[in-house]
Design a protein around this motif. Structure first.
Motif, PDB file in Angstrom:
ATOM      1  N   PRO A   1       0.827  -1.219   0.000  1.00 27.75           N
ATOM      2  CA  PRO A   1       0.000   0.000   0.000  1.00 27.75           C
ATOM      3  C   PRO A   1       0.860   1.267   0.000  1.00 27.75           C
ATOM      4  O   PRO A   1       1.929   1.284   0.595  1.00 27.75           O
ATOM      5  CB  PRO A   1      -0.815  -0.110   1.297  1.00 27.75           C
ATOM      6  N   TYR A   2       0.376   2.267  -0.704  1.00 26.66           N
ATOM      7  CA  TYR A   2       1.163   3.502  -0.798  1.00 26.66           C
ATOM      8  C   TYR A   2       0.283   4.727  -0.538  1.00 26.66           C
ATOM      9  O   TYR A   2       0.450   5.773  -1.133  1.00 26.66           O
ATOM     10  CB  TYR A   2       1.864   3.596  -2.162  1.00 26.66           C
ATOM     11  N   ASP A   3      -0.709   4.554   0.353  1.00 26.33           N
ATOM     12  CA  ASP A   3      -1.645   5.653   0.579  1.00 26.33           C
ATOM     13  C   ASP A   3      -1.430   6.364   1.918  1.00 26.33           C
ATOM     14  O   ASP A   3      -2.192   7.254   2.264  1.00 26.33           O
ATOM     15  CB  ASP A   3      -3.084   5.132   0.495  1.00 26.33           C
ATOM     16  N   LYS A   4      -0.428   5.990   2.664  1.00 25.47           N
ATOM     17  CA  LYS A   4      -0.250   6.654   3.959  1.00 25.47           C
ATOM     18  C   LYS A   4       1.186   7.141   4.158  1.00 25.47           C
ATOM     19  O   LYS A   4       1.857   6.791   5.127  1.00 25.47           O
ATOM     20  CB  LYS A   4      -0.599   5.677   5.092  1.00 25.47           C
ATOM     21  N   PRO A   5       1.675   7.984   3.262  1.00 23.54           N
ATOM     22  CA  PRO A   5       3.054   8.461   3.413  1.00 23.54           C
ATOM     23  C   PRO A   5       3.186   9.380   4.630  1.00 23.54           C
ATOM     24  O   PRO A   5       2.246  10.100   4.961  1.00 23.54           O
ATOM     25  CB  PRO A   5       3.299   9.253   2.125  1.00 23.54           C
ATOM     26  N   ASN A   6       4.320   9.328   5.272  1.00 22.16           N
ATOM     27  CA  ASN A   6       4.578  10.285   6.351  1.00 22.16           C
ATOM     28  C   ASN A   6       5.989  10.833   6.230  1.00 22.16           C
ATOM     29  O   ASN A   6       6.827  10.303   5.503  1.00 22.16           O
ATOM     30  CB  ASN A   6       4.326   9.654   7.730  1.00 22.16           C
ATOM     31  N   ILE A   7       6.201  11.901   6.962  1.00 20.16           N
ATOM     32  CA  ILE A   7       7.504  12.550   6.943  1.00 20.16           C
ATOM     33  C   ILE A   7       7.861  12.832   8.405  1.00 20.16           C
ATOM     34  O   ILE A   7       6.986  13.199   9.183  1.00 20.16           O
ATOM     35  CB  ILE A   7       7.409  13.824   6.081  1.00 20.16           C
TER      36      ILE A   7
ATOM     37  N   GLU B   1      -0.902  16.038   1.283  1.00 16.48           N
ATOM     38  CA  GLU B   1      -1.433  14.868   1.977  1.00 16.48           C
ATOM     39  C   GLU B   1      -0.376  13.860   2.396  1.00 16.48           C
ATOM     40  O   GLU B   1      -0.374  12.706   1.987  1.00 16.48           O
ATOM     41  CB  GLU B   1      -2.528  14.217   1.125  1.00 16.48           C
ATOM     42  N   VAL B   2       0.534  14.379   3.192  1.00 16.65           N
ATOM     43  CA  VAL B   2       1.558  13.542   3.801  1.00 16.65           C
ATOM     44  C   VAL B   2       1.449  13.790   5.311  1.00 16.65           C
ATOM     45  O   VAL B   2       1.353  14.935   5.735  1.00 16.65           O
ATOM     46  CB  VAL B   2       2.965  13.949   3.302  1.00 16.65           C
ATOM     47  N   GLU B   3       1.444  12.730   6.074  1.00 18.07           N
ATOM     48  CA  GLU B   3       1.323  12.928   7.528  1.00 18.07           C
ATOM     49  C   GLU B   3       2.645  13.466   8.077  1.00 18.07           C
ATOM     50  O   GLU B   3       3.722  12.963   7.742  1.00 18.07           O
ATOM     51  CB  GLU B   3       0.996  11.584   8.204  1.00 18.07           C
TER      52      GLU B   3
END
Ligand SMILES: *Cc1c(COP(=O)(O)O)cnc(C)c1O
Length: 509
Positions: A151-157, A175-177
């Motif tokens: 899955p690639y729908d919850k990227p964060n930084i 839309e990056v957490e």
């Protein structure tokens, strides 16, 4: 930007001083006037109104350049009518931007072969540069996850809670957490150990700051790199690092060339720097440099040909001025390594002088570091003084100084600091003058009654009455009290104040 508000009657028209010789009627403030006015009148009206702006040279709140040499001012004015995006029409300007990108990439130790060109682009500032760098990381991470069938729908930084607002913008707009490492009472930058712990398989990058906006401190990029190398080895991920060197990018290479924070560290894949901060150009230029071609996904680059030949672009905006890029090239060749080093050494020495002057008053705790951006951030030692940093900032304005006071982010929010940014145009004489004026302000406040709100807030803090949910948006603490309680406190306070004044007068008489 403009948010709508209801205009009062006096808001409706623009009155002019000298321009009244040209125009009889006031101009409508928010509507286009029906008729034209003479150019002299337009000039005069605007010029008169602008007189009320602060003096940029005395604006100690800002990192952004406020002075350049007249020769460069001339180059800027001469190119003010060139649209940067018309690369085919203005090939020399494009060439100058490419030279800047390469010069800066070398300054940051990009691993470039002898004849290899650097990968990077000029932007409006570090904010745009950070959006572009962030998008490249997001896309690279997504491509990799897709290829792995994950899955690639919850990227964060991962960043420190001290990040500049543009990172929060990037996170929300794209839309990056944003996973923020909390600050603590005496540590106002990202702790690399905690940052590495927060990294997970969805982390597109860790952003380290070279020169925190809050206190100028450099984050430990080398330690972060080493920790991530190890974590990547164990987990099989390849979490990269971005360095936000908005202010430090033009400082560290000249003052501390041995400090490893840049492309010398293998996980650093991109770096941004503001040309308009210590790059010494007026507002409107920033840079983002990638380590190599592989770090910038090809599909983010657009190729335009309707202005002439094929031109690759990766920016958010289409049109923009050319002047800032030309001005950046001027500074790079005019000053050279030697010139930048002299300017930065000067700034650093002035910062140290100001720091010592402030320490001598015995009233301040310095929260900036000697190795870092040349600024002095300081807060009051005595919290029960009855006056706070905001009052000092306010009083300093009377002397013409603009020194901001602000609270630290969550978890260190009760710390308020004053911050003086030292730029090239802040001379030693001004530093001495500022210490002198701050001392005057301290004495003046000493002789004044304590600020009411400060007193009340300190008192109830002691009683443990601070209601956290009531904390104001701007970080100020709102104390929840009943109306009678407040009333009683104010009355008692004023009674004491008046009594004290009376007895003083009796003494003097
Ligand atoms: C100033 C600053 C930014 C934003 O830069 P602009 O060039 O003003 O867009 C981002 N990060 C840090 C650390 C900064 O100091």
């Amino acid at each position: 930007m403009v948010l709508s508000k209801i205009a009062s009657q006096s808001d409706v028209s623009v009155h002019s001083t000298f321009a009244s010789r040209y125009v009889r009627e006031s101009l409508p403030r928010y509507k286009m006037p029906e008729n034209s006015i003479p150019k002299e009148a337009a000039f005069q009206i605007i010029n008169d109104e602008l007189m009320l702006d602060g003096n940029p040279r005395l604006n100690l709140a800002s990192f952004v350049t406020t002075w350049m040499e007249p020769e460069c001012d001339k180059l800027i004015m001469d190119s003010i009518n060139k649209n940067y995006v018309d690369m085919d029409e203005y090939p020399v300007t494009t060439e100058l931007q490419n030279r800047c990108v390469n010069i800066i990439a070398h300054l940051f130790n990009a691993p470039l072969g002898e004849s290899e060109a650097a990968v990077g682009v000029g932007t409006v500032g570090s904010s745009e540069a950070i959006m572009l760098a962030g998008l490249a990381f997001k896309r690279k991470w997504q491509n990799k996850r897709k290829a792995e069938g994950k899955p690639y729908d919850k990227p964060n930084i991962v960043t420190g809670a001290n990040v500049q607002v543009c990172w929060e913008k990037f996170a929300r707009y794209f839309e990056v957490e944003l996973k923020e490492v909390k600050l603590t009472e005496d540590y106002y930058v990202m702790d690399p150990v905690k940052a590495a712990e927060m990294v997970d398989e969805n982390t597109i990058c860790v952003a380290a700051i070279l020169g925190s906006t809050l206190n100028g401190e450099f984050e430990d990029v080398k330690l972060l790199n080493d920790l991530l190398v190890e974590k990547n080895r164990i987990t099989g991920w390849d979490t990269p690092i971005h360095v936000d060197a908005a202010s430090g990018g033009f400082i560290a290479p000249f003052l501390w060339p041995d400090l490893e924070w840049d492309f010398r560290l293998p996980l650093v894949k991109s770096i941004n720097v503001s040309g308009h901060k210590y790059g010494l150009v007026y507002a409107g230029v920033g840079w983002v440099i990638w380590r190599s071609k592989e770090d910038l996904p090809e599909e983010l680059i657009f190729h335009i040909n309707y202005l002439g030949t094929d031109q690759p672009t990766f920016t958010l905006n289409f049109s923009k001025g050319s002047s800032q890029i030309i001005a950046q090239y001027y500074q790079l060749i005019r000053l050279g390594y030697e010139g930048y080093r002299n300017v930065m050494e000067n700034c650093h020495e002035n910062a140290m002088m100001l720091k010592e002057g402030l320490e001598k008053t015995g009233r301040f705790k310095i929260v900036s570091k000697d190795i870092g951006v040349p600024l002095v951030a300081f807060s009051l030692v005595d919290k029960s003084w009855g006056h706070d940093e905001f009052e000092i900032a306010e009083t300093l304005r009377r002397f013409g100084w603009i020194v901001p006071a602000y609270t630290m982010p969550a978890d260190a929010k009760h710390i308020t600091v004053l911050r003086v940014v030292i730029r090239e145009d802040f001379s030693r004489t001004l530093a001495e003058r500022l210490v002198h004026d701050i001392t005057k302000v301290l004495h003046e406040l000493d002789s004044l009654p304590a600020k009411l709100s400060a007193k009340i807030s300190v008192k109830s803090e002691e009683n443990g009455k601070i209601n956290d949910t009531e904390a104001g948006k701007n970080g100020t603490t709102v104390v929840k009290k009943t109306a009678t309680e407040t009333q009683r406190e104010i009355t008692t306070y004023w009674r004491n104040f008046v009594m004290a004044k009376k007895s003083n007068r009796n003494k003097i008489c």
